[in-house]
Design an enzyme around this catalytic site. Structure first.
Site, PDB file in Angstrom:
ATOM      1  N   ARG A 125       0.823  -1.210   0.000  1.00 49.51           N
ATOM      2  CA  ARG A 125       0.000   0.000   0.000  1.00 49.51           C
ATOM      3  C   ARG A 125       0.859   1.263   0.000  1.00 49.51           C
ATOM      4  O   ARG A 125       1.811   1.382   0.770  1.00 49.51           O
ATOM      5  CB  ARG A 125      -0.918   0.030   1.226  1.00 49.51           C
ATOM      6  N   TYR A 127       0.143   5.668  -0.115  1.00 50.77           N
ATOM      7  CA  TYR A 127      -0.823   6.748  -0.176  1.00 50.77           C
ATOM      8  C   TYR A 127      -0.887   7.264  -1.619  1.00 50.77           C
ATOM      9  O   TYR A 127       0.075   7.167  -2.372  1.00 50.77           O
ATOM     10  CB  TYR A 127      -0.415   7.891   0.754  1.00 50.77           C
ATOM     11  N   ASP A 162      -2.588   6.406  17.222  1.00 51.27           N
ATOM     12  CA  ASP A 162      -1.797   7.068  16.185  1.00 51.27           C
ATOM     13  C   ASP A 162      -1.384   8.476  16.605  1.00 51.27           C
ATOM     14  O   ASP A 162      -2.095   9.151  17.356  1.00 51.27           O
ATOM     15  CB  ASP A 162      -2.595   7.164  14.884  1.00 51.27           C
TER      16      ASP A 162
END
Length: 282
Positions: A125, A127, A162
């Site tokens: 993956r 962005y 996070d």
């Protein structure tokens, strides 16, 4: 290969070097595969002794960035790095340096939880556009997927909490950086609660200016919220939502959220809460 910190400080002045160095707090540095850690990061790391070890090739499924403690044994960045730093700061494990694309994360289901690139349907993956801030997690925290938030009525996303670090420097992947919390967003991602702590490195000049969420410019706060609202839409996913009328909670509430997720982590680590597929070292 090991160098003294004095030698490393000289090397850190060369911003064009493709080499990288991971810190063994104030004493030595070992070669790995990322950007040079700055002298500011060296100071920030002084409370915790570790080195990074790269395994596999960058940009492949085999890539892992592991952590070793002072005695050379493998440690978990999730379970073994301390939650707290000095003077009310928290440690951040940097997963994704600012202005990069690769979706890196602490692998919570793998032994010793190295940093790896996330995969979906067998593909690594990335962005669709760079993230504009440093991104990572706070160790020794966990968003419990079995615990319903009393106001938001949704459950945790099964990950450490996070952190979005808004300082001026790109922080190196795998670095452990003390950060000053400023606020927190309650992001709702696919029905799950996914807290986003807004913070700044204690060694960044902005740390002297920012003490609470109202000190942070609206452009920064709005930018972070909108980036996380939209970032999955190129994959056909819906917009992410946010609790509490999309407002950031202040630093006092942020610390409560961190402490609550720390308590959840302690229950996970002790076996009081079922770990499922997560690796906890037990």
């Amino acid at each position: 290969m090991k160098l003294s910190i004095a030698s490393l400080a000289v090397l850190a002045l060369s911003t064009n070097s493709a080499s990288a160095w991971s810190v063994n707090v104030g004493r030595t540095a070992t070669r790995s595969g990322y950007n040079l850690i700055s002298r500011r990061e060296l100071a920030a790391a002084s409370l915790f002794s570790y080195t990074n070890e790269q395994m596999g090739e960058t940009g492949t499924e085999s890539f892992r960035l592991g952590f070793k403690g002072e005695n050379g044994s493998t440690i978990s960045p999730w379970h073994d790095v301390p939650l707290n730093a000095d003077n009310g700061a928290y440690n951040m494990v940097v997963e994704i340096p600012k202005m990069t694309l690769a979706k890196m994360e602490v692998a919570t289901k793998e032994e010793n939880n190295p940093i790896a690139q996330d995969e979906k349907k067998g593909k690594l993956r990335d962005y669709h556009g760079p993230i504009f801030w440093n991104y990572g997690c706070i160790p020794q925290t966990w968003e419990d997927p079995t615990a319903e938030h009393p106001e938001l009525k949704c459950f945790g996303d099964d990950d450490p909490i996070d952190v979005v670090e808004i300082g001026s420097e790109a922080l190196s992947m795998g670095s452990v950086v003390p950060v000053k919390p400023l606020g927190v967003l309650a992001m709702i991602d696919d029905g799950e609660l996914d807290w986003k702590v807004l913070a700044v490195s204690v060694n960044d000049p902005l740390a002297k200016e920012y003490n609470d969420i109202n000190d942070v410019p609206d452009a920064v706060k709005d930018g972070v919220r909108e980036w996380f609202r939209w970032y999955k839409t190129p994959d056909g996913k819906p917009l992410n939502g946010f609790g509490f009328d999309e407002k950031y909670l202040d630093v006092a509430e942020t610390k409560k959220v961190i402490e609550e997720t720390h308590e959840a982590w302690k229950n996970l680590r002790s076996g009081k809460t079922e770990a499922g597929k997560l690796w906890t070292g037990n």
